[in-house]
Design a protein around this motif. Sequence first.
Motif, short mmCIF file in Angstrom:
data_model
loop_
_atom_site.label_atom_id
_atom_site.label_comp_id
_atom_site.label_asym_id
_atom_site.label_seq_id
_atom_site.Cartn_x
_atom_site.Cartn_y
_atom_site.Cartn_z
N ASN A 61 -0.75 63.10 27.06
CA ASN A 61 -0.13 62.04 27.86
C ASN A 61 -0.94 61.71 29.11
N ILE A 62 -1.92 62.54 29.44
CA ILE A 62 -2.74 62.25 30.61
C ILE A 62 -3.54 60.97 30.39
N LYS A 63 -3.72 60.58 29.12
CA LYS A 63 -4.45 59.35 28.81
C LYS A 63 -3.52 58.17 28.53
N HIS A 64 -2.22 58.38 28.71
CA HIS A 64 -1.27 57.30 28.42
C HIS A 64 -1.47 56.15 29.40
N GLU A 65 -1.44 54.93 28.87
CA GLU A 65 -1.70 53.75 29.69
C GLU A 65 -0.68 53.60 30.83
N ALA A 66 0.58 53.91 30.55
CA ALA A 66 1.61 53.75 31.58
C ALA A 66 1.37 54.70 32.75
N LEU A 67 1.00 55.95 32.44
CA LEU A 67 0.71 56.91 33.51
C LEU A 67 -0.53 56.49 34.29
N GLU A 69 -1.65 53.48 34.72
CA GLU A 69 -1.32 52.32 35.55
C GLU A 69 -0.55 52.76 36.80
N PHE A 70 0.38 53.68 36.62
CA PHE A 70 1.16 54.17 37.76
C PHE A 70 0.26 54.85 38.78
N LEU A 71 -0.64 55.70 38.30
CA LEU A 71 -1.54 56.41 39.21
C LEU A 71 -2.51 55.46 39.90
N SER A 72 -2.91 54.40 39.21
CA SER A 72 -3.84 53.45 39.82
C SER A 72 -3.21 52.67 40.97
#
Length: 594
Positions: A61-67, A69-72
């Motif tokens: 999940n570290i590569k999940h797009e939603a995560l 985007e949130f971290l960015s």
Amino acid sequence: MRAHLCRCQNNPDKEARKKQKSNSSTNVVSSPSLARLKIDQEACWNALVKMFIAMELPFRNIKHEALREFLSIIAPSLTVYSRTTLARHTLKLWDSEKAKLKKFLSRNCHRVCLTTDMWTSRQNLGYMCLTAHFIDNNWKLQKKILNFCQVTSHSGKTMAKTVEHCLSSWGLNRVLSLTVDNASSNDVGIQYLKKRLMSWNCLVMKGDYVHMRCCAHILNLIMKDGFKENIDAVMRIRAAIKYVRSSPSRLSKFKACVEQQNIEFKGLVCLDVETRRNSTYLMLEAALKHQKAFEELEMQEKKYIEELDKGKGVPTFGDWEFVRGILPFLKLFYDTTMSISGSSYVTSNMYMFEAFGIGIKIKQMCASKDVIISMMAENMKKKYDKYWGNPNRLNMLLLIALVLHPRYKLKFMHWLINQSFDGVVASNLKDKVESSIRLLFEEYNGGRIEFEANSQEARLNEEASDDPYGYNQFFKSTGSHKSELSKYLEEALEESQGDLDVLNWWKLNSGRFPILSNMARDLLAIPISIVASESAFSTGGRVLDAYRSSLTPQMVEALICTQDWLKGRLPPLSLNEIEDFVELEKFEQGNNFF
């Protein structure tokens, strides 16, 4: 500083701040000054690792797009690594937390009480969970998973050798008790481990009572024997529940019957589980609340009658009356199991309190005029007597733990024994409890017998030369030389409204009873069930799901142990953070209240 930034002509962000003020939808991150803010990469990454462990998230999940985007948005300058790096940081965190816990144990743990159990994962690998229970220097009950390691078999010798290895790695050599289930293989393992611990010279009372049998498991066995005759009433109600739960169409028809009968109970009927007899109580309780719905279904649904007639038939009025009669008795088992299965509060001082109470109720049920109820109680009594009916099989440490409760002491213990045993048996058991507590007190006092009257007189005679006028006779008559144990037992029983916080009582009175408080600190930490270790297997089942079955045993241990160690540091949810499901239902139905 904020006022200066607003009026400073050389502020490069002045125009941007004006645009942000005029347009409230402007993203905060668009501010150049905020974009240039530096963040602590290591702290953010450690927090991210802890989040993955606490929430049991797969590393992918570290590569999940939603995560991403949130971290960015919240941390645009944070460098997000791969799942391999995440796994490596997980092992690193496990090592650091293990070092912290080891240091904490060395400073706060006097004697450790252990629980252990074994489990087979979906990988078809065997695991053993070892959990430590102790009371720290602040008189707080602690529960820590020490190891969740792979084992080659479920034999008792394997269990014992694994426990020995784990204790050595943690530097724990002072063990008070080991709580296990009632598998016969554990008896062999306990004997091996007892010899090893005796060689370390760390057991009390020669290790005679190091073996603790899981009380919840014993209650489950007693309940199981009570229903081993396949009581027809219970079988018919179980078949009726199985019918309505077998398909969506049948369940919808049953729900319609519930609405017609205006049954206010919100829950649905449920089936029991063979391995958990508490579920039988829950099944019968829910079924009894839906009695009218089942009777309505019987009048409307011919297929319901036809299918149940292939077995024992449809539940009768007598069946419902029988269930209503035994339900309070089954509730007693349910409440007892729930109360003794906790790991965040003291349970050792309620063990014999609950066990003897169950025995008294079983005797009363044996005298019932209902043949079926008396037969069920007789079957329960046979299993009860196997574990708790023989005084020689009772664990003295648990009886002493009840004596160390300031509201009960020996007075209540004597009364309880008289209620459960007769004549010579009761007298012998009371003498055994008193001699055991005095022997244990002597061990904690370094082998010195301070409570014997002869030793007091000898000491007074030695001091006679310094007492020419015989003033010591006064101090002897006032009992000033009584031991801590004698003073504690002779004091009046503690009276307080509500539940007495026994740990806080000993914390406040440790100055008066320093030796007894050390005994209480150890004995009150004894867990009387293995639920603490069993609950780790639920976590293991979630960690090793169908999509994470390739995790190595070392990584599984790191995830489960680190999650347990980090739990105590998370702040509890406030009342405002707990969802109100009634309001949530209204919201889902379109009744929005803002």
